[in-house]
Design a protein around this motif. Structure first.
Motif, PDB file in Angstrom:
ATOM      1  N   ASP A  35      55.207 -41.023  33.321  1.00 38.63           N
ATOM      2  CA  ASP A  35      55.593 -42.329  32.809  1.00 38.63           C
ATOM      3  C   ASP A  35      55.767 -42.234  31.299  1.00 38.63           C
ATOM      4  O   ASP A  35      55.011 -41.537  30.617  1.00 38.63           O
TER       5      ASP A  35
ATOM      6  N   GLU B  86      61.727 -39.126  46.196  1.00 33.40           N
ATOM      7  CA  GLU B  86      61.949 -40.526  45.792  1.00 33.40           C
ATOM      8  C   GLU B  86      63.315 -40.978  46.216  1.00 33.40           C
ATOM      9  O   GLU B  86      64.259 -40.295  46.189  1.00 33.40           O
TER      10      GLU B  86
ATOM     11  N   LYS C  95      55.244 -39.235  38.450  1.00 32.35           N
ATOM     12  CA  LYS C  95      56.006 -39.272  39.694  1.00 32.35           C
ATOM     13  C   LYS C  95      56.405 -37.860  40.087  1.00 32.35           C
ATOM     14  O   LYS C  95      56.910 -37.099  39.267  1.00 32.35           O
ATOM     15  N   GLU C  96      56.158 -37.531  41.343  1.00 34.08           N
ATOM     16  CA  GLU C  96      56.648 -36.272  41.892  1.00 34.08           C
ATOM     17  C   GLU C  96      58.015 -36.567  42.498  1.00 34.08           C
ATOM     18  O   GLU C  96      58.132 -37.352  43.430  1.00 34.08           O
ATOM     19  N   LEU C  97      59.053 -35.959  41.937  1.00 31.26           N
ATOM     20  CA  LEU C  97      60.416 -36.261  42.337  1.00 31.26           C
ATOM     21  C   LEU C  97      60.951 -35.335  43.423  1.00 31.26           C
ATOM     22  O   LEU C  97      61.659 -35.774  44.322  1.00 31.26           O
TER      23      LEU C  97
END
Length: 87
Positions: free
Chosen positions: A40, A87, A2-4
Motif C-alpha cells: 500500500d 487479483e 497485496k499479492e498480485l
C-alpha cells in the motif's frame, strides 16, 4: 500489502545461473515459488522468492510490473502468461 501474482517453480526450471542471491556468504537455494507483491502507498513492485513453506528468502524491487516479469523470465524462463493472477 497485496499479492498480485504467484507461480510455483517446477523441477524442470533450472536454478538461476544469471543471478545469484545470498544470505551472508551463502548462496540461497532455488526458491519453491515466486510471488509479485505491491505494498500500500508504494508505486513499485516486489518479486518475492519463497521457500517451501512460504517464507521469504529474498526479494527484488522493480519500478513497474513489466520489470518484474522481465526479471522472472531472465532468471527462470518464466513467461508472463505462466503466472497465476490473484487479483
Amino acid at each position: 500489502m497485496k499479492e498480485l501474482y504467484k507461480i510455483y517453480l517446477k523441477n524442470n526450471i533450472s536454478t538461476p545461473n544469471k543471478t545469484l542471491h545470498f544470505c551472508g556468504n551463502d548462496i540461497l537455494p532455488k526458491p519453491y515459488a515466486l510471488s509479485i507483491i505491491q505494498y500500500d502507498n508504494d508505486e513499485g513492485f516486489y518479486l518475492f522468492y519463497l521457500d517451501e513453506i512460504g517464507n521469504e528468502q529474498t526479494d527484488t524491487y522493480h519500478e513497474t510490473l513489466d520489470d518484474v516479469f522481465v526479471q522472472a523470465e531472465f532468471e527462470f524462463g518464466i513467461k508472463r502468461e505462466d503466472w497465476i493472477k490473484l487479483e
